[in-house]
Design an enzyme around this catalytic site. Sequence first.
Site, mmCIF file in Angstrom:
data_model
loop_
_atom_site.group_PDB
_atom_site.id
_atom_site.type_symbol
_atom_site.label_atom_id
_atom_site.label_comp_id
_atom_site.label_asym_id
_atom_site.label_seq_id
_atom_site.Cartn_x
_atom_site.Cartn_y
_atom_site.Cartn_z
ATOM 1 N N HIS A 19 31.319 43.453 46.710
ATOM 2 C CA HIS A 19 31.910 42.544 45.716
ATOM 3 C C HIS A 19 32.997 41.728 46.397
ATOM 4 O O HIS A 19 34.177 42.102 46.399
ATOM 5 C CB HIS A 19 32.454 43.368 44.539
ATOM 6 C CG HIS A 19 32.945 42.544 43.392
ATOM 7 N ND1 HIS A 19 33.021 43.045 42.111
ATOM 8 C CD2 HIS A 19 33.404 41.271 43.317
ATOM 9 C CE1 HIS A 19 33.489 42.111 41.296
ATOM 10 N NE2 HIS A 19 33.739 41.027 42.023
ATOM 11 N N HIS A 21 33.883 37.502 46.768
ATOM 12 C CA HIS A 21 33.565 36.083 46.557
ATOM 13 C C HIS A 21 34.024 35.357 47.808
ATOM 14 O O HIS A 21 35.226 35.366 48.112
ATOM 15 C CB HIS A 21 34.312 35.543 45.336
ATOM 16 C CG HIS A 21 33.981 36.288 44.078
ATOM 17 N ND1 HIS A 21 33.027 35.849 43.188
ATOM 18 C CD2 HIS A 21 34.457 37.461 43.586
ATOM 19 C CE1 HIS A 21 32.952 36.717 42.182
ATOM 20 N NE2 HIS A 21 33.799 37.704 42.396
ATOM 21 N N HIS A 195 29.063 40.305 36.682
ATOM 22 C CA HIS A 195 30.396 40.770 36.308
ATOM 23 C C HIS A 195 30.352 41.139 34.819
ATOM 24 O O HIS A 195 29.852 40.351 34.000
ATOM 25 C CB HIS A 195 31.430 39.661 36.483
ATOM 26 C CG HIS A 195 31.846 39.407 37.900
ATOM 27 N ND1 HIS A 195 30.961 39.182 38.916
ATOM 28 C CD2 HIS A 195 33.087 39.350 38.463
ATOM 29 C CE1 HIS A 195 31.631 38.989 40.048
ATOM 30 N NE2 HIS A 195 32.916 39.084 39.798
ATOM 31 N N GLU A 198 35.224 43.535 32.988
ATOM 32 C CA GLU A 198 36.470 43.329 33.752
ATOM 33 C C GLU A 198 37.544 43.029 32.704
ATOM 34 O O GLU A 198 38.402 43.854 32.443
ATOM 35 C CB GLU A 198 36.299 42.168 34.744
ATOM 36 C CG GLU A 198 37.561 41.831 35.535
ATOM 37 C CD GLU A 198 37.412 40.565 36.403
ATOM 38 O OE1 GLU A 198 36.481 39.778 36.175
ATOM 39 O OE2 GLU A 198 38.262 40.378 37.305
ATOM 40 N N ASP A 276 37.006 41.775 46.136
ATOM 41 C CA ASP A 276 36.893 40.689 45.147
ATOM 42 C C ASP A 276 37.287 39.338 45.756
ATOM 43 O O ASP A 276 36.417 38.572 46.167
ATOM 44 C CB ASP A 276 37.715 41.009 43.898
ATOM 45 C CG ASP A 276 37.200 40.321 42.640
ATOM 46 O OD1 ASP A 276 36.145 39.666 42.706
ATOM 47 O OD2 ASP A 276 37.859 40.436 41.576
ATOM 48 N N ASP A 277 38.586 39.049 45.773
ATOM 49 C CA ASP A 277 39.098 37.781 46.322
ATOM 50 C C ASP A 277 40.303 38.111 47.210
ATOM 51 O O ASP A 277 41.457 37.886 46.817
ATOM 52 C CB ASP A 277 39.516 36.846 45.177
ATOM 53 C CG ASP A 277 38.353 36.541 44.254
ATOM 54 O OD1 ASP A 277 37.497 35.726 44.625
ATOM 55 O OD2 ASP A 277 38.277 37.158 43.170
HETATM 56 N N1 ADE Z 1 35.299 34.647 40.554
HETATM 57 C C1 ADE Z 1 36.020 35.041 41.603
HETATM 58 N N2 ADE Z 1 36.631 36.200 41.337
HETATM 59 C C2 ADE Z 1 36.268 36.565 40.081
HETATM 60 C C3 ADE Z 1 36.548 37.661 39.241
HETATM 61 N N3 ADE Z 1 37.361 38.664 39.632
HETATM 62 N N4 ADE Z 1 36.025 37.680 38.014
HETATM 63 C C4 ADE Z 1 35.233 36.685 37.600
HETATM 64 N N5 ADE Z 1 34.939 35.631 38.356
HETATM 65 C C5 ADE Z 1 35.444 35.567 39.584
HETATM 66 ZN ZN ZN Z 2 34.457 39.271 41.247
#
Ligand code: ADE
Ligand code: ZN
Length: 341
Positions: A19, A21, A195, A198, A276-277
């Site tokens: 996971h 991005h 997703h 969350e 994630d990011d």
């Molecule tokens: N795009 C990038 N990170 C995300 C996240 N945590 N939730 C939904 N969309 C995303």
């Molecule tokens: Zn994500």
Amino acid sequence: MLDERMRNILQQMPKAELHIHIEGSLEPELIFALAQRNGVSLNYATVEELRRAYAFTDLQSFLDIYYAGASVLLEEQDFYDMTAAYLARAHADNVRHAEIFFDPQTHTARGVPFETVINGIWRACQDGPVSATLIMCFLRHLSEDEAIATLEESLPFRDKFIGVGLDSSERGHPPAKFCRVYERARQLGLHLVAHAGEEGPPAYIETALDLLNVERIDHGVRCLEDPELTARLAREQVALTVCPLSNIKLRVFDRMDEHNLARLLDAGLVVTINSDDPAYFGGYMNDNFIATFEALPLGVEHARQLARNSFSAAFLEGEAKRGFLDQVDRFFQQHANTNTN
Ligand code: ADE
Ligand code: ZN
């Protein structure tokens, strides 16, 4: 504080990231370098000023800045450089395999051709130091027709990605909105993830499974609000790609010692840890593992389970999957005395 032995185990154990991005791996320094290279103007004067803006209150407040950051990506080489930087960083964390999300609509909406996006990311994966495959995400705040058009546009590049996902603003955009495009992707033999749970309710997890036929749930942490759903996820061994630092930064949980990851594991769920990011949430894979293990009652056996889960939940076949699982088992035989936990 985590003892030195546990920290070494978390850092050195082989792991997969499921996971991430790729646009969320764009570090502020690279954003500024690409802005200069491409003559794009930013709303921030310095790297520090941009970094100071990374104080999020929820998912949407993050997404607004994340899409602005991605606006510097114009040429194939930009996508290559971003991906190469992520893979080098993942390699340093002993990530052996990564399944990388990319958001083509973020770029095609700005006039960047689909092929520029996928060719740059894909080429970096071929050249990279770790095994890497791609999952194309649809932006759920856009319409299903736009997702279908994106899937059609991707068909000439079908051999360059292994699956589809669903990301962006969750609340108000339920999985049910995307039934047709997921059915089409399934017919094309693509892997399916989304997703769900969350910020959105547990019902979104359920409909992602029942209506979209997803194989893994990205995040999914809100499942514990529904005991029947939790039991089902355990029974069906549906993997959750949990992102602890993301959950704190986006205020899904206020503090890491309130995160439910240990309870998810106790409930028998196939939990994985992911970043994630990472450029926005203060850490890559090992930062996520260390922050989680520092705050929660987790030990060596949990680390082994999480490392194994990351490969068993990966979209890898036969020999490749077995080979990675063997690496995990050998690592823990050599480096960890699991009896002490
Ligand atoms: N795009 C990038 N990170 C995300 C996240 N945590 N939730 C939904 N969309 C995303
Ligand atoms: Zn994500």
